[in-house]
Design a protein around this motif. Structure first.
Motif, PDB file in Angstrom:
ATOM      1  N   VAL A  10      38.202  -0.185 -16.586  1.00 34.28           N
ATOM      2  CA  VAL A  10      37.222   0.102 -17.234  1.00 34.28           C
ATOM      3  C   VAL A  10      35.823  -0.319 -16.545  1.00 34.28           C
ATOM      4  N   LEU A  11      34.113   1.233 -16.494  1.00 35.32           N
ATOM      5  CA  LEU A  11      33.614   0.473 -15.555  1.00 35.32           C
ATOM      6  C   LEU A  11      32.301   0.162 -17.125  1.00 35.32           C
ATOM      7  N   SER A  13      29.346   0.187 -19.174  1.00 33.33           N
ATOM      8  CA  SER A  13      28.143   1.454 -19.457  1.00 33.33           C
ATOM      9  C   SER A  13      26.926   1.420 -18.466  1.00 33.33           C
ATOM     10  N   ARG A  16      26.080   3.048 -15.706  1.00 31.19           N
ATOM     11  CA  ARG A  16      26.398   4.308 -15.879  1.00 31.19           C
ATOM     12  C   ARG A  16      24.837   4.361 -16.009  1.00 31.19           C
ATOM     13  N   LYS A 141      33.949   7.965 -10.731  1.00 31.74           N
ATOM     14  CA  LYS A 141      36.016   8.047 -10.359  1.00 31.74           C
ATOM     15  C   LYS A 141      35.951   9.564 -10.184  1.00 31.74           C
ATOM     16  N   PRO A 143      37.547  13.070 -11.111  1.00 34.47           N
ATOM     17  CA  PRO A 143      39.039  13.183 -11.776  1.00 34.47           C
ATOM     18  C   PRO A 143      40.272  14.140 -10.800  1.00 34.47           C
ATOM     19  N   LEU A 176      28.357  13.804  -2.225  1.00 40.85           N
ATOM     20  CA  LEU A 176      29.362  14.424  -3.209  1.00 40.85           C
ATOM     21  C   LEU A 176      27.421  15.296  -4.185  1.00 40.85           C
TER      22      LEU A 176
ATOM     23  N   THR B  47      41.551  17.078 -15.071  1.00 44.15           N
ATOM     24  CA  THR B  47      41.842  15.919 -14.341  1.00 44.15           C
ATOM     25  C   THR B  47      42.247  16.400 -13.449  1.00 44.15           C
ATOM     26  N   LEU B  99      30.517  17.841  -8.611  1.00 47.80           N
ATOM     27  CA  LEU B  99      29.590  17.002  -8.518  1.00 47.80           C
ATOM     28  C   LEU B  99      29.760  17.172 -10.422  1.00 47.80           C
ATOM     29  N   TRP B 101      31.190  18.509 -12.988  1.00 51.54           N
ATOM     30  CA  TRP B 101      32.359  17.407 -13.198  1.00 51.54           C
ATOM     31  C   TRP B 101      32.673  16.422 -13.298  1.00 51.54           C
ATOM     32  N   THR B 102      33.256  15.771 -12.149  1.00 49.48           N
ATOM     33  CA  THR B 102      32.411  14.280 -11.810  1.00 49.48           C
ATOM     34  C   THR B 102      31.829  13.540 -12.726  1.00 49.48           C
ATOM     35  N   LEU B 103      30.567  14.143 -12.734  1.00 48.81           N
ATOM     36  CA  LEU B 103      29.879  13.119 -13.788  1.00 48.81           C
ATOM     37  C   LEU B 103      30.168  13.224 -15.495  1.00 48.81           C
ATOM     38  N   TYR B 105      32.914  13.387 -16.882  1.00 49.04           N
ATOM     39  CA  TYR B 105      34.209  13.153 -16.947  1.00 49.04           C
ATOM     40  C   TYR B 105      33.712  11.874 -17.067  1.00 49.04           C
ATOM     41  N   ASP B 106      33.074  11.662 -15.611  1.00 49.74           N
ATOM     42  CA  ASP B 106      32.506   9.622 -15.333  1.00 49.74           C
ATOM     43  C   ASP B 106      32.094   9.498 -16.636  1.00 49.74           C
ATOM     44  N   ILE B 107      30.266  10.065 -17.344  1.00 51.38           N
ATOM     45  CA  ILE B 107      30.050   9.757 -17.988  1.00 51.38           C
ATOM     46  C   ILE B 107      30.962   8.992 -19.641  1.00 51.38           C
ATOM     47  N   ILE B 110      34.817   7.238 -18.254  1.00 51.57           N
ATOM     48  CA  ILE B 110      35.013   5.914 -17.177  1.00 51.57           C
ATOM     49  C   ILE B 110      34.245   4.885 -18.210  1.00 51.57           C
ATOM     50  N   PHE B 111      33.208   5.203 -18.295  1.00 51.94           N
ATOM     51  CA  PHE B 111      32.207   3.959 -18.824  1.00 51.94           C
ATOM     52  C   PHE B 111      32.834   3.170 -20.655  1.00 51.94           C
TER      53      PHE B 111
END
Lengths: 251, 112
Positions: A10-11, A13, A16, A141, A143, A176, B47, B99, B101-103, B105-107, B110-111
């Motif tokens: 877990v990163l 925030s 972000r 990360k 997906p 990316l 994913t 791009l 999708w990753t953004l 998903y991460d937002i 992940i955090f």
């Protein structure tokens, strides 16, 4: 099945808010800035009158040659004389040899440098910014899983073999974003947003004839070749059989 | 569709700039679909292969819409082949999709 390998990481925030989103925003705005800078730097190249005239003459001769069979024989001979007559023919005009090579033309150099600057400098600046401030830690990360092969590329600066490869650093996010934003730019800025596209469009507007007459092309040689081509045309008017063709088709 | 610079082939004459314009519109549709479906896929936390599947589905959906908007359901005078509607901009759209999708998903995931 990959659960053992994938530890939940877990990163913070803050990463972000202060790294991931600023990079995206910065690169997006920089792309827009580059677009408008390219427009501002673009110069409409002035055409040399004599050169344009030569190019148009050549284009006209080519048109006559390719469409020769659609005009009556006398008309074709008249046009051929206009171009090829010794002494007076348009294609027989003496053209001073073009000694200037393309590199010697200062306008060309400046244009080339402007285009290069508009594309390379922003990339260097952004890449330097990203790799200077945000290297050495995980910021995102993917997906989707990646194989271990990519570890050296996407996790540069992080020497952790146990870390799942889909966690990536700023460098791979940079690429990316760089490629992914193209689609967004085409939505936001409209067609032909990149510098090279603009160049291409300009060339299209000027027409192939004008593009051909660029510096470094020896028009005298081209005229000579066209003269020979015109001389070699075997003229056979299609209009001769027009009546019979019409009558045959209506039967 | 005869433009100012038609490129003559044997029997078909196309105005390349107009065709390019039409294909650019298809690319734009694809990019827009990539953004919308990328956000969807990211927010729903899809994913790996599921995300890819969503992109393929979005591409198909957009193709169907494009087919539906064609006048008289024919490509006459608009495109050179059906493939440009089916696959035009697929790869470039995929980059945008990955791009977004990753953004997203991460937002979301992940955090903390």
């Amino acid at each position: 099945m990959e659960a053992q390998n994938t530890q939940l990481l877990v990163l913070d925030s803050s990463i972000r808010n202060w790294v991931l989103l600023p990079i995206v925003l910065f690169m997006f705005l920089f792309g827009i800035l580059r677009h408008y800078a390219t427009i501002a730097l673009r110069t409409t190249r002035k055409n040399d009158k004599a050169k344009l005239e030569q190019a148009q003459t050549l284009a006209r001769a080519q048109t006559v040659r390719t469409n020769a069979n659609w005009i009556p024989h006398e008309a074709f001979l008249e046009r051929k004389a206009f171009f090829n007559q010794p002494e007076t023919g348009v294609l027989n005009k003496k053209i001073p040899a073009n000694t200037l090579a393309s590199m010697a033309d200062p306008n060309n150099m400046v244009d080339m440098m402007k285009t290069n600057f508009a594309t390379i400098v922003p990339n260097i600046v952004m890449w330097g910014w990203v790799s200077y401030f945000f290297s050495g830690f995980v910021i995102a990360k993917f997906p989707f899983p990646l194989t271990g092969r990519f570890r050296g590329m996407v996790q540069r600066g992080i020497e952790l073999n146990s870390l799942d490869v889909s966690y990536v650093t700023s460098a791979s996010m940079y690429f990316l974003i760089l490629f992914g934003l193209r689609g967004l730019f085409s939505l936001v800025l409209g067609e032909a947003n990149a510098a090279d596209d603009a160049q291409l469009m300009q060339q299209q507007m000027m027409g192939p004839a004008a593009a051909m007459a660029g510096p470094g092309v020896d028009m005298g040689k081209l005229f000579e070749a066209e003269r020979d081509n015109l001389e070699l045309v075997t003229h056979e008017s299609k209009l001769k059989e027009a009546e019979t063709t019409l009558l045959n088709s209506s039967q | 569709m005869l433009g100012e610079q038609p490129q003559a082939s044997s029997d078909n004459v196309y105005a390349q700039d107009k065709i390019a314009h039409n294909e650019n519109i298809i690319y734009k549709c694809r990019a827009f679909g990539a953004v919308v479906f990328g956000i969807l896929a990211g927010v729903f936390g899809l994913t790996s292969l599921w995300g890819l599947l969503v992109y393929v589905i979005s591409s198909i959906v957009i193709s169907i819409f494009l087919f539906a908007t064609l006048p008289k359901l024919s490509i006459d005078g608009l495109f050179t082949s059906w493939m440009s509607i089916l696959t035009g901009g697929f790869v470039q759209g995929a980059m945008t999709y990955v791009l977004v999708w990753t953004l997203a998903y991460d937002i979301v995931y992940i955090f903390f």
